[in-house]
Structures are given as structure tokens and as C-alpha cells.
Enzyme design. Structure first.
Site, PDB file in Angstrom:
ATOM      1  N   GLY A 163     -81.787 -74.738 -45.943  1.00 46.18           N
ATOM      2  CA  GLY A 163     -80.746 -75.666 -46.891  1.00 46.18           C
ATOM      3  C   GLY A 163     -79.434 -76.041 -46.421  1.00 46.18           C
ATOM      4  O   GLY A 163     -78.588 -75.601 -47.145  1.00 46.18           O
TER       5      GLY A 163
ATOM      6  N   ASN B 139     -78.934 -78.724 -45.511  1.00 45.83           N
ATOM      7  CA  ASN B 139     -77.851 -80.121 -46.041  1.00 45.83           C
ATOM      8  C   ASN B 139     -77.975 -80.176 -48.024  1.00 45.83           C
ATOM      9  O   ASN B 139     -77.040 -80.594 -48.691  1.00 45.83           O
ATOM     10  CB  ASN B 139     -79.196 -81.142 -46.047  1.00 45.83           C
ATOM     11  CG  ASN B 139     -79.018 -81.393 -44.101  1.00 45.83           C
ATOM     12  OD1 ASN B 139     -78.332 -83.006 -44.687  1.00 45.83           O
ATOM     13  ND2 ASN B 139     -80.064 -81.526 -43.828  1.00 45.83           N
TER      14      ASN B 139
ATOM     15  N   ASN C 278     -84.256 -88.821 -49.242  1.00 45.28           N
ATOM     16  CA  ASN C 278     -84.930 -88.268 -48.215  1.00 45.28           C
ATOM     17  C   ASN C 278     -84.287 -88.343 -46.724  1.00 45.28           C
ATOM     18  O   ASN C 278     -83.740 -89.117 -46.769  1.00 45.28           O
ATOM     19  CB  ASN C 278     -86.138 -88.604 -47.744  1.00 45.28           C
ATOM     20  CG  ASN C 278     -87.095 -87.571 -46.217  1.00 45.28           C
ATOM     21  OD1 ASN C 278     -86.555 -86.237 -46.136  1.00 45.28           O
ATOM     22  ND2 ASN C 278     -87.360 -87.947 -45.034  1.00 45.28           N
TER      23      ASN C 278
ATOM     24  N   HIS D 140     -83.246 -87.783 -43.065  1.00 44.76           N
ATOM     25  CA  HIS D 140     -83.947 -87.716 -41.708  1.00 44.76           C
ATOM     26  C   HIS D 140     -83.561 -87.775 -40.534  1.00 44.76           C
ATOM     27  O   HIS D 140     -82.951 -88.195 -40.578  1.00 44.76           O
ATOM     28  CB  HIS D 140     -85.157 -89.225 -42.292  1.00 44.76           C
ATOM     29  CG  HIS D 140     -86.481 -88.895 -40.646  1.00 44.76           C
ATOM     30  ND1 HIS D 140     -87.092 -88.006 -40.418  1.00 44.76           N
ATOM     31  CD2 HIS D 140     -86.477 -88.971 -38.899  1.00 44.76           C
ATOM     32  CE1 HIS D 140     -87.963 -87.878 -39.373  1.00 44.76           C
ATOM     33  NE2 HIS D 140     -87.054 -88.841 -38.082  1.00 44.76           N
TER      34      HIS D 140
ATOM     35  N   ASP E  96     -91.791 -92.230 -43.920  1.00 46.03           N
ATOM     36  CA  ASP E  96     -89.447 -92.189 -43.710  1.00 46.03           C
ATOM     37  C   ASP E  96     -90.411 -93.993 -43.717  1.00 46.03           C
ATOM     38  O   ASP E  96     -89.019 -94.254 -42.706  1.00 46.03           O
ATOM     39  CB  ASP E  96     -90.111 -91.641 -42.091  1.00 46.03           C
ATOM     40  CG  ASP E  96     -90.005 -90.040 -42.340  1.00 46.03           C
ATOM     41  OD1 ASP E  96     -88.858 -89.957 -43.275  1.00 46.03           O
ATOM     42  OD2 ASP E  96     -90.538 -90.045 -41.360  1.00 46.03           O
TER      43      ASP E  96
ATOM     44  N   GLU F  67     -75.724 -85.502 -40.571  1.00 45.05           N
ATOM     45  CA  GLU F  67     -76.401 -85.351 -41.953  1.00 45.05           C
ATOM     46  C   GLU F  67     -76.067 -84.937 -43.405  1.00 45.05           C
ATOM     47  O   GLU F  67     -76.050 -85.661 -43.699  1.00 45.05           O
ATOM     48  CB  GLU F  67     -77.934 -84.199 -41.833  1.00 45.05           C
ATOM     49  CG  GLU F  67     -79.118 -84.587 -40.979  1.00 45.05           C
ATOM     50  CD  GLU F  67     -79.677 -83.742 -40.109  1.00 45.05           C
ATOM     51  OE1 GLU F  67     -80.381 -83.496 -41.545  1.00 45.05           O
ATOM     52  OE2 GLU F  67     -80.444 -83.983 -39.494  1.00 45.05           O
TER      53      GLU F  67
HETATM   54  C1  GAR Z   1     -82.555 -81.440 -41.548  1.00 46.08           C
HETATM   55  O1  GAR Z   1     -82.865 -81.373 -39.815  1.00 46.08           O
HETATM   56  C2  GAR Z   1     -83.228 -82.152 -41.956  1.00 46.08           C
HETATM   57  O2  GAR Z   1     -83.228 -83.748 -41.767  1.00 46.08           O
HETATM   58  C3  GAR Z   1     -84.905 -82.467 -41.639  1.00 46.08           C
HETATM   59  O3  GAR Z   1     -85.013 -80.855 -41.980  1.00 46.08           O
HETATM   60  C4  GAR Z   1     -84.032 -79.595 -41.540  1.00 46.08           C
HETATM   61  C5  GAR Z   1     -83.463 -79.011 -42.119  1.00 46.08           C
HETATM   62  O4  GAR Z   1     -82.557 -78.528 -42.226  1.00 46.08           O
HETATM   63  N1  GAR Z   1     -85.897 -83.083 -42.080  1.00 46.08           N
HETATM   64  C6  GAR Z   1     -86.789 -83.312 -41.744  1.00 46.08           C
HETATM   65  O5  GAR Z   1     -87.250 -83.519 -40.658  1.00 46.08           O
HETATM   66  C7  GAR Z   1     -88.022 -84.015 -42.354  1.00 46.08           C
HETATM   67  N2  GAR Z   1     -89.212 -85.034 -42.436  1.00 46.08           N
HETATM   68  P1  GAR Z   1     -82.171 -77.741 -43.788  1.00 46.08           P
HETATM   69  O6  GAR Z   1     -83.113 -76.884 -44.145  1.00 46.08           O
HETATM   70  O7  GAR Z   1     -80.572 -76.744 -43.041  1.00 46.08           O
HETATM   71  O8  GAR Z   1     -81.029 -79.046 -44.653  1.00 46.08           O
END
Ligand code: GAR
Length: 200
Positions: A15, A17, A111, A113, A154, A184
């Protein structure tokens, strides 16, 4: 006067993001928006702790409780229907939902990515995998993309992208960390703010 938007954030893991969104709401970089729900596919996700610390309501819809994508999607759509959601943000949500979800919230699902779409994306490319693929291919630049979600994994309209340099000796983990920190956590709040200010 723009109406304040209700944001639901869907998560599966750490989490970070989600945290970037919480911080941006708190310090005013996201205007006209509040996070009204955090929904997790994983009961043990640290993202749930981040939400609770910030008094954000949480819901858990465990993926393991459902035997197929359709029934899991239906459970999520039902859960969200209790909330008056304007925008759904997939922030490290590790599952693809079926087209009933996309139709119901057309142009209202975003989303993040961890690669520059159309590189290293699509079904099966999540978490560390896009970074591993980028290193295997030997690209010198990667980054992150925020896009709307449509029926193609995507494949929806790109909202923001930011490039990040690959460095000598990078591992998937070091590259993931740099892409999160430099791209991100910056472009996701920025894209959400644009939506909440009716600028998309
Ligand atoms: C992030 O890098 C996000 O971009 C990726 O998973 C990670 C989650 O981190 N998402 C994907 O790959 C979706 N296709 P977080 O839980 O610390 O935000």
C-alpha cells in the site's frame, strides 16, 4: 464549485501507493477528493493498517473465497455499490476484474502500472515482474504509467507517464523501489487530482 469526489482505493499488498494518495489528500495536492473506502483482496495487506491509521473505512474481499474471476468481480461490484464512489483507483491491486466491473465504472477506474506502457504490461505483468522483464530486455529507461482501465489488461487510455533510468547493477527490487519513489508516488496523486478537478 466542483463537487468533492468519493475515491475507493483497491489494494492487495503493502500500500505505498495508497500512502502516497493519503499524503496527497492530507497536504492538499489532491483537491476536491477524499478516500472513502480501501478495499483489499488480501486480509493481511499492510495497506489495511495504513487505512485504519487514517480512519478510512476498510473492506476485505479475499480472492481465495471465490472460485473464478466472475464471482470475485461480482463480490467487489456488490461491495462497492454500498458506497457512492466517483473514482476507483487500483493501487497495487493484483487481480484483473471482468468486463461487468469496467462497464459499470467506465472512465472512472484508474490503475498505476510499474512500466512505460506499452512495454512490459498485460496479463501476468504485475509486481516485480515488469521490472524483471525490463532488466532481462536490457532497457535503459523504464518508468510508470497511470491509465484508465478498460476491457484490455493495461490497455486503457494513458493519463500520465514518467520515465526512470535503469542503473548499472539494478535488481528487480532496486528498480521497483526507484520507479515507485521517482514515478508512481508522484504521478498517481497527480492523475487523481486531475480527475477530482474535472480535468480529465
Ligand atoms: C506497485 O509497483 C504497483 O505499480 C504495482 O504493484 C506495486 C504495489 O505496491 N502494480 C501492478 O503491478 C499492477 N499491474 P504498493 O502496494 O506498495 O502500492
Amino acid at each position: 464549485m466542483i463537487k468533492e469526489k468519493n475515491i475507493a482505493v483497491l489494494v492487495s499488498g503493502g500500500g505505498t501507493n495508497l500512502q502516497a494518495l493519503i499524503d496527497a489528500v492530507n497536504d492538499g495536492r489532491i483537491k476536491n477528493g477524499r478516500i472513502s473506502l480501501v478495499l483489499s483482496s488480501n486480509p493481511d495487506a499492510y495497506a489495511l493498517t495504513r487505512a485504519r491509521k487514517n480512519n478510512i473505512p476498510v473492506l476485505v474481499v479475499p480472492r481465495s473465497d471465490y472460485d473464478c474471476r466472475a464471482s470475485f468481480t461480482e463480490a467487489i461490484v456488490n461491495a462497492l455499490s454500498e458506497y457512492n464512489t466517483d473514482l476507483i483507483v487500483l493501487a497495487g491491486f493484483m487481480y484483473i476484474l471482468d468486463s461487468s466491473f469496467v462497464k459499470k465504472y467506465e472512465n472512472r477506474i484508474m490503475n498505476v502500472h510499474p512500466a512505460l506502457i506499452p512495454s512490459f504490461c498485460g496479463e501476468g505483468m504485475y509486481g516485480l515482474r515488469p521490472h524483471k522483464a525490463a532488466l532481462e530486455r536490457g532497457v535503459k529507461i523504464t518508468g510508470a504509467t497511470v491509465h484508465f482501465v478498460n476491457e484490455v489488461a493495461d490497455g486503457g487510455r494513458i493519463i500520465l507517464q514518467k520515465a526512470v533510468a535503469v542503473e548499472e547493477g539494478d535488481t528487480p527490487e532496486t528498480l521497483q523501489k526507484r520507479v515507485m519513489e521517482q514515478a508512481e508516488w508522484e504521478i498517481l496523486p497527480e492523475a487523481v487530482n486531475l480527475f477530482c478537478c474535472d480535468k480529465l
